[in-house]
Every structure is written in C-alpha cells, then in structure tokens.
Motif scaffolding. Structure first.
Motif, mmCIF file in Angstrom:
data_model
loop_
_atom_site.group_PDB
_atom_site.id
_atom_site.type_symbol
_atom_site.label_atom_id
_atom_site.label_comp_id
_atom_site.label_asym_id
_atom_site.label_seq_id
_atom_site.Cartn_x
_atom_site.Cartn_y
_atom_site.Cartn_z
ATOM 1 N N SER A 21 0.822 -1.212 0.000
ATOM 2 C CA SER A 21 0.000 0.000 0.000
ATOM 3 C C SER A 21 0.851 1.255 0.000
ATOM 4 N N LYS A 22 2.114 1.123 0.375
ATOM 5 C CA LYS A 22 3.043 2.260 0.410
ATOM 6 C C LYS A 22 4.148 2.095 -0.628
ATOM 7 N N SER A 23 3.881 1.311 -1.655
ATOM 8 C CA SER A 23 4.852 1.058 -2.720
ATOM 9 C C SER A 23 4.249 1.443 -4.063
ATOM 10 N N ALA A 24 5.109 1.835 -5.004
ATOM 11 C CA ALA A 24 4.610 2.283 -6.310
ATOM 12 C C ALA A 24 5.738 2.294 -7.325
ATOM 13 N N PHE A 25 5.346 2.264 -8.616
ATOM 14 C CA PHE A 25 6.339 2.399 -9.672
ATOM 15 C C PHE A 25 6.887 3.822 -9.674
ATOM 16 N N TYR A 26 8.193 3.931 -9.958
ATOM 17 C CA TYR A 26 8.821 5.240 -10.098
ATOM 18 C C TYR A 26 9.071 5.439 -11.595
ATOM 19 N N ILE A 27 8.151 6.138 -12.232
ATOM 20 C CA ILE A 27 8.130 6.212 -13.691
ATOM 21 C C ILE A 27 9.289 7.021 -14.252
ATOM 22 N N ASP A 28 9.835 7.965 -13.483
ATOM 23 C CA ASP A 28 10.955 8.763 -13.986
ATOM 24 C C ASP A 28 12.156 7.900 -14.358
ATOM 25 N N ARG A 29 12.296 6.725 -13.711
ATOM 26 C CA ARG A 29 13.428 5.842 -14.018
ATOM 27 C C ARG A 29 12.956 4.539 -14.648
ATOM 28 N N THR A 30 11.745 4.539 -15.180
ATOM 29 C CA THR A 30 11.203 3.384 -15.889
ATOM 30 C C THR A 30 11.168 3.733 -17.368
ATOM 31 N N LYS A 31 12.050 3.083 -18.158
ATOM 32 C CA LYS A 31 12.265 3.518 -19.535
ATOM 33 C C LYS A 31 12.492 2.316 -20.451
ATOM 34 N N ALA A 32 12.271 2.559 -21.733
ATOM 35 C CA ALA A 32 12.483 1.514 -22.740
ATOM 36 C C ALA A 32 13.508 1.977 -23.762
ATOM 37 N N PHE A 33 14.419 1.063 -24.111
ATOM 38 C CA PHE A 33 15.443 1.324 -25.114
ATOM 39 C C PHE A 33 15.472 0.133 -26.073
ATOM 40 N N LYS A 69 17.659 -2.097 -26.806
ATOM 41 C CA LYS A 69 18.271 -3.348 -26.361
ATOM 42 C C LYS A 69 18.082 -3.627 -24.867
ATOM 43 N N ASN A 70 17.351 -2.770 -24.181
ATOM 44 C CA ASN A 70 17.097 -2.988 -22.758
ATOM 45 C C ASN A 70 15.885 -2.189 -22.310
ATOM 46 N N VAL A 71 15.217 -2.694 -21.287
ATOM 47 C CA VAL A 71 14.116 -1.958 -20.656
ATOM 48 C C VAL A 71 14.391 -1.912 -19.160
ATOM 49 N N GLU A 72 14.082 -0.773 -18.549
ATOM 50 C CA GLU A 72 14.423 -0.521 -17.162
ATOM 51 C C GLU A 72 13.151 -0.166 -16.380
ATOM 52 N N PHE A 73 12.979 -0.807 -15.234
ATOM 53 C CA PHE A 73 11.810 -0.566 -14.389
ATOM 54 C C PHE A 73 12.278 -0.234 -12.980
ATOM 55 N N ASP A 74 11.753 0.843 -12.417
ATOM 56 C CA ASP A 74 12.129 1.278 -11.086
ATOM 57 C C ASP A 74 10.894 1.303 -10.183
ATOM 58 N N VAL A 75 11.055 0.772 -8.970
ATOM 59 C CA VAL A 75 9.921 0.649 -8.058
ATOM 60 C C VAL A 75 10.306 1.158 -6.679
ATOM 61 N N MET A 76 9.473 2.024 -6.118
ATOM 62 C CA MET A 76 9.649 2.469 -4.737
ATOM 63 C C MET A 76 8.950 1.461 -3.829
ATOM 64 N N LEU A 77 9.725 0.845 -2.935
ATOM 65 C CA LEU A 77 9.183 -0.181 -2.047
ATOM 66 C C LEU A 77 9.311 0.262 -0.603
ATOM 67 N N THR A 78 8.257 0.081 0.165
ATOM 68 C CA THR A 78 8.269 0.420 1.583
ATOM 69 C C THR A 78 8.135 -0.857 2.403
ATOM 70 N N PHE A 79 9.034 -1.004 3.375
ATOM 71 C CA PHE A 79 9.017 -2.149 4.261
ATOM 72 C C PHE A 79 8.608 -1.687 5.659
ATOM 73 N N SER A 80 7.590 -2.299 6.188
ATOM 74 C CA SER A 80 7.119 -1.931 7.519
ATOM 75 C C SER A 80 7.498 -3.018 8.513
ATOM 76 N N GLY A 81 7.799 -2.594 9.727
ATOM 77 C CA GLY A 81 8.188 -3.562 10.741
ATOM 78 C C GLY A 81 8.568 -2.891 12.035
ATOM 79 N N LYS A 82 9.013 -3.705 12.973
ATOM 80 C CA LYS A 82 9.426 -3.214 14.277
ATOM 81 C C LYS A 82 10.952 -3.202 14.330
ATOM 82 N N PRO A 83 11.552 -2.021 14.349
ATOM 83 C CA PRO A 83 13.021 -1.950 14.335
ATOM 84 C C PRO A 83 13.623 -2.475 15.625
ATOM 85 N N LYS A 84 14.767 -3.144 15.489
ATOM 86 C CA LYS A 84 15.493 -3.654 16.655
ATOM 87 C C LYS A 84 16.873 -3.013 16.804
ATOM 88 N N GLY A 85 17.541 -2.802 15.694
ATOM 89 C CA GLY A 85 18.936 -2.379 15.750
ATOM 90 C C GLY A 85 19.126 -0.882 15.670
#
Length: 791
Positions: free
Chosen positions: A169-181, A183-199
C-alpha cells in the motif's frame, strides 16, 4: 487495382500488428526491447512478449539505498544477473531461469537434453496471459516488479535490525526511471518495508525506522551475439574465473571448464601494432561527485589506459562524465558511482556479465564518499599542521586525493575482471589491485608524504590486462603462456584473498595495507614514524576552536598506525613462500621462510608489545578529557573501561591483544612446530614464548605508570597461553605451552609481590580447570581503521 492491393496490404498489416489497449487513453505505451504499457490510474505495468523461448538477461539492483555501511544496502548496489526466457504453459507465461552450471557443449541434441533434464531449473515467476494477438502476449507484470527481489527484508533480519515485510500500500512504480530502449528496458519501483526496528543501524539512517523505503530496479537486457570468444582461466593470471561442468567433455580432460571475466575488445585493424578498438571500453563517473574528488577519480581511473596501450590499443579505455540524462543503472553504461553512507565504509567494484560466457556487459563501481576523510585524518595525525592558528593542511588533502586516485583505479580493476593481488606491495607496488598503506619515511626529523601513494598503473596490472585483453589472431594458447612466463621472469607475484586475509594465513608476502620488500624492516620504519609523530603530537593537531574530543579522534589512527604492518610481519613467522603453481613452470612451488628472517620478524613484533613503545605519554593524557557534549564515542574512537574518562590502560591492552592474535594464532603455531621438527634452524615455539615472557613477566620498571602497563601486557600474554593450550594446536605444542606456564609460575614464586601473587592465583585456577579458559580474553575492541569492511 495495384493501389487497391496496396491499401488492403497496409490494412492487413495494421490489423495484424494492432496494439493492445487500443483506444484506452489511460494506458501509455513504451516501445523498446520489450514493449510495455503503464496504467497510471491503477499503477500497473503490462509487458508485451513477442519472443518465447529466447534467452535474455534479467538484472535487479537498488537504485536508492538505506545508507548504512553495516547493513550494506547501498545506492547502486547490483543484484544478480541471470539468463531467463519466457515460455508459454497453458494460460500463463513462465519466466524460467535455465541452469547454467551444468551443460553439454556438443552438437548432439539428445546429449544436451539429458543434461538439461538431469538438473533443476528455476521458474522465477508465472504471468497470466491477459490477451493474445498473433503470437504476441500481453501479461500483467506488476506483481513481478513490486516485490522484494533484492532481499531487503532478509538483509535487515540477518543484520538483527528487525523483522520487516513489504507494504504494497506504500509502494509504487517510479516512472521517472522506468524507460524503454532498443536493447534494454528498465523498471524502477519504490518499495516500503514496515516492521518493528530492533537495531541501532536502521534507526540511525531512517526518519521513521518502522517504515523503510528504498527503490529497487529491474532490467531486461538483450544478450550479446555469439561472436565473443571466451578466454581460458589460469590460476596465475590475476583474473576472476567463471566455471561450469561440461558433460560432453572427453574422459581424459577436466569436466570443469574455467574462463575469465572480461569485456569484449577487438582491434579495428588486427594486423596493426597499434590500433583503435572496434568499441572502446568507456566508463562514466557519477555527476554527483564533487571536486576535487571528481578530478582525482578521473585521473586515477584513466591509468588503466596505460596498460591497454602496452598491448597495442589506442584509447581503448576511456573515462568520461556520465551524460546528464543517463541512469547509472542503465546496463549500457559502465559507471563509477559516488555512494554516501552515515559512516565510513568500503568501496567495491562489480559487474554484470553474460552467465553463458563470462563476457562483462556492465562494470559498476561504488565508492564510499567518506573514505577520503580517513587518509586526511592520518596525515593530520602524523604532522601537527595547525601551529599558531595556521589552517594550511594542503599536504593532508594531497595525500587523501592521491589515495582516491589509487582507489579509483583499484575498483575499476575489479570491474575489468581482475582479482586482488595482495603480494604486490612486496614487488615495488606492482599493482593497484593491492590494498595500499601510505608509504612514508622520516627525512630530517619530519614525516615525508611525497611518496605516500603510487601515481600510475603497476607492472602486474599490465600483465593482467595483457592476459585478458591482448589480441591473438592465432596461437592464443602460446601467447598467453608467454605473458605468464614473462611475469615470472620479472619476479612478479600474484596472491589473492584466501591466502592473505585470515589471521593464521601462511603466505609471507601477501598482506593487506602493508609496504616494503621486507615486512619486518617496514614495521621498524612505521614504528619510528609513529614514535616521532607521537612525540610531536599536541593540540596543534586540530584547528583552533575544535573540542579536544576531536584531538582524541585524530590520535586514534596514529596510535594504531602500525596495526597492518604488524599483521604483515607476523606472517613471516611460520610463513611460507609459494605460488599458484602448475606443472612445468620454474617458479617456487612452496618453501619455508628462513629462521633468520623469522627472528628478525619476532624482534620487530616484540616492539609492538614493549611498554615503552606503546605507552601513551603522560603529557598527552592531559589533552584527552571526557568527551565533549555532542561529541560522543563512535566506532572509530578509543573504547574505555573507565566510564567517561580516557582509558590509557585499555588502549595498551587492545594493542597487545592485537599482536598476540596474529603471533600466537593456532594455525601459525602448528606450522612453527612442524617447520622446527623438520629443520632446527627455524624459529621454535619455545624461543617465541621465552621472548614473550622475557619482555613481560620477567621485565621490571621503576616508573609506576610503566609498571602498571607491564602488568596489563603480562596478564594478556598469560591469558593467551591459556587459550593456546586449549586451542587446536598439536599435542606437542600443548606440552610446550604448559612448560612455559610452569616457567612463569616458578619465576612468580621466586619473586613474590602483590601482583605476582594474583598471577599465581590465576595460574593455579587454570591448572585446576583449564577448560574455563577455552575462550580468548575479552579486551576493548580496536577502533576501525582505514579499511572498514573487507572489499
């Protein structure tokens, strides 16, 4: 009629290749190697797959990281690069990773199939076919991209930073760095990890440690053609190896095939002595790199062209600034990335290669931005520059920049396919692939920085480049053998990580962060420089208006300035000289280090536990008050058993424990025992222990400060003997250690005093319950030095 037919043909063609999602304005099409569609309203990506069962390269990486050296999730960190292919299975397309480790290189189709069926493959993902048109398949790839491909959650958990899960729910594609060429295609995704920090580490680098957001990058890349020719690996060549098992190999040959990693490089004119390359190897520097570091990195990296010129290439290796619109993770660019972390850490060089052949497709260097500050601090500690309010510390900056030039060349070397050469420092700094310690000397009572670091590519580096990249129109095998023979004739050594890093390692000439043909002579030199710098150390080692806590931090790298040369010198004792020998060569296979050399090394090492050598002068203790408010201790500070106060005893204990951890390492002790049994001219364990007892337990001082410090040294030696007795040394060694413990006991009984009585209690307790002392004594951790980490 012709016009009618032409119109009908055009209509038929357009109908055949009609796009998916026609008329749907919310779908944005991107044409490239793999066409894809993005739906902004639903934040979904669909792939248009036109080629099934065609091998391509898939790569994942971190485009935005966590910023902690200890956690290790850096901006620009490459993940694995694997061969994959799409295969139709019912109403799905499966993304399959074939097994590249087991092959049958043959024209026999049945033999190939038998190997393919014998070993597992991996299905990385299953995509439901959304629509099909004329053998073109539309799949929703959102779930493939919006996942923890890089293993962030596992890394956080394994580092005891907490248990995290991906929060879509807190993750999404980052289209500014998602591009097609093409000989290659590039996909960028913003990912959020939720949890209880220990360290502490994760808390120190996140605004909200319960929500850790990074960016992961995915690439699909066209694999290169089949014109690349793999080059055979030789253990003496200095390159990394790629291997696989070829079951079509004749029985009289090795089933394991070994090749080196290298970029594709070919001369435009193979017959010319000097020629430009068909495609030069071009590296690009991160535009976020500031001056004067930027110029230093460019200069140092360009040293490699010297080696390519030596094998007949003109401008085959180039280093430029990254174009403004380029993405550092775009596989088309070899990149040197400037990486920031909250604490100083390592730099490293990696690459993405074709798993089928070892051809390097993308070199990627990550340079820690804080590393330059350590060399500046070392220079600042060695020469008090701030007398009478002076602020000119240009000499320190010059030394730090000289190190950065070498670091640039070193990490680029890894991306060119080259391994560490930790024996290069004993060959007149023959390789930038060694870890260099500043090479200094005393001149007219002052530390001379003029030769601190090298300013060119080394002789060994030219060998590695020649082996990996030399053009051989014919007789390649003979040409490669000639290159290695010439290296041998010049006396060049190559020894890498496994033989240099462990504390008990045996190679006498393979060390990290050392200098000199003779390790013990250089240790004496380093100790002399250290002694002079400590004599001159004062408040003038920091700038006016800086807290005295900063002065203490400047003193750290000076006090432990000899640590790496101590490591190097210890390896002469029970040491070996050997090469990665092959049958037919004339080099050394394996030889023991002579007893005379061992005794010189021991003499130098004993200085590092000599109270007068390692005691912090009393006058300096007046300059190290409790830490100023806001300037608490860090990993690079002296630790203390005295609370807020500076602990001079703890520093000495840490220093002594460091030397003993190398000198009395069980593996080293076992070699000492074996070598002496074969040749009585070698240094014996008895002689080593006698010398240790002589400079500690049997040594007396009138000065109460030195007397107390000697107690620290003596106890550390006694406890190390207990540990050694309980370790995995041979039975003969245990008997010798026990005899020397008895020698100490007899001496203490004949020279009783308060301290000696306590030592007797300690020894008697060991005699009653030796297993109680099966672990090493606990000492304050040595502050981190120049190379935090191990890259």
């Amino acid at each position: 009629m012709k016009n009618t037919l032409l119109i009908l043909c055009c209509f038929f063609t357009l109908s055949t290749f009609a796009q998916f999602f026609e008329g749907k304005k919310e779908m944005k099409r991107n044409d490239g190697f793999i066409p894809f569609y993005y739906n902004e309203k639903t934040d979904e990506i669909f792939l248009e797959i036109t080629k099934l069962d065609t091998e391509i390269l898939y790569v994942n990486a971190l485009s935005e990281g966590v910023g902690s050296n200890d956690i290790g999730l850096d901006r620009g960190q490459l993940g694995s690069g694997v061969v994959v292919k799409f295969k139709k299975a019912g109403n799905k397309l499966l993304l399959i990773q074939p097994n590249q480790n087991f092959r049958a290189v043959t024209d026999n189709i049945e033999e190939k199939q038998s190997v393919k069926e014998a070993f597992a493959k991996s299905v990385l993902h299953g995509f439901k076919i959304v629509e099909e048109k004329n053998n073109r398949y539309l799949i929703n790839a959102t779930s493939f991209f919006v996942r923890d491909a890089h293993g962030v959650a596992n890394r956080l958990a394994s580092n005891n930073q907490g248990n995290y899960r991906l929060d879509k729910s807190k993750s999404a594609f980052y289209i500014d760095r998602t591009k097609a060429f093409p000989k290659n295609v590039e996909f960028d995704v913003m990912l959020t990890f939720s949890g209880k920090p220990k360290g502490y580490n994760i808390r120190s680098v996140t605004p909200n440690a319960s929500l850790v957001t990074v960016h992961q990058h995915h690439s699909f890349v066209e694999l290169p053609d089949d014109k690349y020719k793999p080059r055979v690996y030789d253990p003496r060549c200095g390159s990394w190896q790629m291997t696989y098992l070829d079951y079509a190999t004749p029985v009289d040959q090795s089933i394991r095939k070994r090749y080196i990693y290298r970029h594709r490089l070919e001369k435009k004119n193979p017959k010319a002595k000097i020629s430009e390359a068909v495609e030069p190897i071009i590296y690009y520097l991160d535009r976020g790199t500031p001056e004067p570091v930027r110029s230093a990195l460019l200069e140092g990296g360009r040293w490699w062209n010297q080696a390519f010129e030596a094998i007949g290439y003109k401008n085959a290796f180039q280093l430029k600034m990254l174009p403004e619109d380029a993405d550092p993770l775009d596989v088309r660019y070899n990149v040197i990335q400037w990486v920031h972390r909250s604490t100083r850490g390592w730099s490293y060089g990696g690459n993405i290669s074709d798993p089928r052949t070892g051809e390097i497709l993308k070199g990627h260097v990550s340079l820690g931005s804080l590393r330059i500050r350590q060399d500046f601090l070392i220079a600042q500690a060695l020469q008090a520059p701030y007398t009478n309010g002076n602020v000119d510390d240009k000499f320190a900056l010059e030394m730090a920049l000289a190190r950065i030039r070498q670091l640039s060349a070193h990490e680029i070397g890894h991306t060119l396919g080259f391994a560490h050469n930790f024996a290069a420092s004993t060959n007149n700094r023959s390789s930038v692939m060694d870890y260099p310690h500043p090479k200094l000397q005393l001149k007219n009572g002052k530390v001379d920085f003029s030769n601190a670091y090298d300013d060119k590519i080394g002789a060994w580096d030219k060998i590695t480049v020649a082996y990996a990249y030399q053009d051989f129109p014919n007789q390649e095998k003979e040409g490669l053998a000639k290159i290695l023979k010439e290296a041998s004739d010049k006396g060049l050594r190559f020894i890498s990580d496994a033989d240099a890093r462990p504390k008990g390692s045996a190679h006498a000439y393979a060390h990290l962060w050392d200098n000199g043909k003779s390790a013990s002579e250089e240790l004496n030199n380093v100790l002399a420089i250290r002694k002079k710098a400590i004599e001159d150390f004062s408040a003038d080692n920091i700038k006016t208006n800086e807290p005295y806590s900063v002065l203490e931090d400047v003193f750290v790298p000076l006090y432990f300035f000899h640590r790496y040369q101590t490591d190097a010198t210890s390896k002469l004792i029970g040491g070996l000289d050997y090469t990665y020998a092959i049958k037919g060569q004339k080099d050394v296979i394996v030889e023991k280090i002579k007893g005379a050399t061992e005794r010189q090394a021991l003499k130098a090492l004993l200085k590092t536990i000599d109270v007068k050598e390692i005691a912090i002068p009393k006058r300096l203790l007046k300059l190290f008050p409790p830490r100023a408010y806001g300037y608490g201790r860090t990993r690079e500070s002296f630790k203390s058993k005295t609370g807020v106060a500076f602990d001079s005893y703890g520093a000495v204990q840490t220093n002594v424990a460091f030397t003993l951890s190398y000198l009395l390492h069980p593996e080293r002790v076992n070699r000492i025992i074996q070598h002496y049994s074969i040749d009585n001219s070698q240094l014996s364990l008895q002689e080593i222990l006698d010398k240790l007892i002589e400079v500690s337990v049997q040594k007396s001082y009138q000065d109460s400060y030195y007397k107390s410090l000697n107690t620290i040294v003596s106890k550390e030696i006694i406890l190390n003997l207990f540990y050694l007795h309980n370790s995995s040394i041979y039975f003969e060694g245990k008997a010798i250690v026990n005899e020397k413990i008895n020698t100490i006991k007899s001496y203490l009984e004949s020279n009783k005093n308060t301290v000696n009585n306590e030592f007797l209690v300690l020894i008697n307790d060991f005699k009653k319950n030796p297993s109680k002392y099966s672990k090493k004594s606990v000492v304050l951790k040595m502050p981190d030095g120049s190379p935090i980490g191990s890259k």
